[in-house]
Design an enzyme around this catalytic site. Structure first.
Site, short mmCIF file in Angstrom:
data_model
loop_
_atom_site.label_atom_id
_atom_site.label_comp_id
_atom_site.label_asym_id
_atom_site.label_seq_id
_atom_site.Cartn_x
_atom_site.Cartn_y
_atom_site.Cartn_z
N ARG A 83 0.85 -1.20 0.00
CA ARG A 83 0.00 0.00 0.00
C ARG A 83 0.88 1.25 0.00
NH1 ARG A 83 -1.96 1.46 4.63
NH2 ARG A 83 -2.66 -0.62 5.20
N TYR B 294 -15.29 16.84 -16.66
CA TYR B 294 -15.68 15.44 -16.61
C TYR B 294 -16.88 15.30 -15.66
CZ TYR B 294 -15.56 10.50 -15.62
OH TYR B 294 -15.92 9.19 -15.46
N ASP C 194 -6.77 19.25 -14.61
CA ASP C 194 -6.95 17.89 -15.12
C ASP C 194 -6.38 17.88 -16.54
OD1 ASP C 194 -7.93 15.57 -16.37
OD2 ASP C 194 -9.73 15.52 -15.11
N LYS D 166 -7.04 6.86 -19.79
CA LYS D 166 -7.21 7.42 -21.13
C LYS D 166 -5.87 7.39 -21.90
CE LYS D 166 -11.20 7.98 -19.22
NZ LYS D 166 -11.68 9.23 -18.65
C1 PLP Z 1 -12.30 9.65 -17.43
C2 PLP Z 1 -11.95 10.96 -16.85
C3 PLP Z 1 -11.86 11.14 -15.46
C4 PLP Z 1 -12.17 10.02 -14.48
O1 PLP Z 1 -11.19 9.03 -14.54
P1 PLP Z 1 -11.46 7.48 -14.21
O2 PLP Z 1 -10.16 6.85 -14.56
O3 PLP Z 1 -12.59 7.04 -15.08
O4 PLP Z 1 -11.80 7.39 -12.77
C5 PLP Z 1 -11.48 12.38 -15.00
N1 PLP Z 1 -11.21 13.41 -15.84
C6 PLP Z 1 -11.30 13.27 -17.18
C7 PLP Z 1 -11.00 14.43 -18.06
C8 PLP Z 1 -11.67 12.05 -17.73
O5 PLP Z 1 -11.78 11.93 -19.05
#
Ligand code: PLP
Length: 372
Positions: A54, A106, A180, A205
């Site tokens: 962890r 998001y 982000d 992604k």
């Molecule tokens: C998919 C996404 C998230 C969330 O991420 P997860 O891996 O699905 O928890 C956050 N911000 C953006 C811009 C995303 O495309």
């Protein structure tokens, strides 16, 4: 590695790390690690060695160091999802604190903000991304975080991170500007170099890029903040396991070439979509693999989603395989209706994650689905 360019850092991910000098970092499955003596255990530094998974694993640590270098930060954290990274980023908030975010994010972000409001008593405001003075006017003595996403999801608004960070920090240097960076990745944008304090990613992604894992990354540049985050991270335990860390590190090696080819393919798709008479409008910031577009009729939306053969009708983005989604019913279904309407997230808006197939094959797929 910090002084090298993005391509070099990515290509070298995990090399020069293994004590046995393996070029490709082997996968460590062990959940725990041996101490040599009581003396060694007493002196143990959790930032260097290993005790329990962890806290750290060799694969996760190599990934975190690579991400810190790619994002020009001080310290990286790898988590079990993008949402877990977002949760870590906001773990510094206390009851009564105030956060201002862009209005187009998001969808899960808004769901989490609502939770923090109702359960923790944190207050939220939104900014439409247009005039900086409007953002500054919303700042109160309680404001702790400015939350940005650029280009935004799904309406592709672009923000000037440097300008925003400078103005916000001039007003109050303690406010954290958090970005982000999922859509552009460090290949196109390094928010920490532009003045942001923290950067987060859904590694699910582009960073992983193969539609085969769920992960999140947080990178920050302030040492004290990093220690605060580390404490929360090892306590709550939303860490990325060794296998996914290994897989993600491997995927990062090709990040730069993938992202640049995603752009080339997306540009070809935009050129096609802009002249198709059934398309009303295309939203594309000029680079990256993400395109949003409006069709003129809902009948054509149904036709397209029901009949694509090569492009996959599925959520998510940033992978080798092209995906198409309808944010109104999928990724952004939890955004309040009035807000979806204000932003233009309608049942005629589609979001295309352009993959690495031949773009002409993708164009032909759209043509056959819509009917020539
Ligand atoms: C998919 C996404 C998230 C969330 O991420 P997860 O891996 O699905 O928890 C956050 N911000 C953006 C811009 C995303 O495309």
């Amino acid at each position: 590695m910090g002084k090298y360019s993005v391509e070099t850092i990515a290509a070298q991910a995990g090399n020069h790390v293994d004590p046995n000098k393996a070029v490709a970092l082997p996968l460590y499955f062990s959940s725990n690690y041996r101490h040599d003596s009581l003396e060694e255990a007493k002196k143990f530094d959790p930032n260097k060695g290993y005790t329990y998974s962890r806290i750290a694993t060799p694969n996760r640590r190599a990934l975190e160091q690579t991400m810190a270098n790619l994002e020009a930060g001080q310290r990286g954290f790898a988590l079990s999802s993008g949402m877990a990274a977002i949760q870590l980023a906001l773990s510094i908030l206390k009851t009564g604190d105030h956060l201002i975010s862009l209005d187009d994010l998001y969808g899960g972000d808004f769901r989490y903000f609502r939770y923090l409001h109702s359960h923790v008593g944190i207050n939220f405001d939104q900014w439409n991304g247009k005039r900086l003075v409007d953002l500054l006017a919303k700042i109160t003595p309680q404001t702790k975080v400015i939350w940005l996403e650029t280009p935004s999801n799904p309406t592709m608004k672009e923000l000037d991170i440097a300008k925003i960070a400078t103005a916000v920090h001039k007003k109050n240097s303690q406010i954290l500007v958090i970005v982000d960076n999922t859509f552009y990745t460090p290949v196109y944008q390094r928010p920490l170099e532009l003045g942001a304090d923290v950067v987060v990613h859904s590694a699910t992604k582009y960073l992983s890029g193969h539609n085969d894992l769920l992960g999140g990354i947080l990178v920050c540049k302030n040492q004290k903040l990093a220690e605060q985050y580390f404490e929360y991270y090892i306590t709550t335990g939303d860490t990325l396991d060794s296998f996914d860390s290994w897989l993600l590190l491997r995927s990062l090696k090709t990040l730069d070439v993938r992202v640049r080819q995603h752009t080339k393919n997306a540009q070809a798709m935009v050129k096609y979509l802009e002249q198709d008479p059934r398309v009303e409008k295309v939203l594309y910031p000029g680079k990256g693999g993400m395109i949003s577009f409006y069709l003129k009729t809902e009948e054509d939306v149904t036709r397209l989603l029901d009949n694509v053969k090569l492009i996959t009708f599925a959520e998510s983005l940033g992978g080798i395989e092209s995906l198409i989604t309808i944010p109104y019913y999928q990724t952004h279904a939890d955004v309040e209706l009035a807000q979806r309407q204000r932003l233009g997230i309608t049942p005629r808006l589609l979001r295309l994650s352009v993959g690495l197939e031949n773009p002409q094959d993708l164009i032909n797929d759209i043509k056959q689905a819509l009917g020539e």
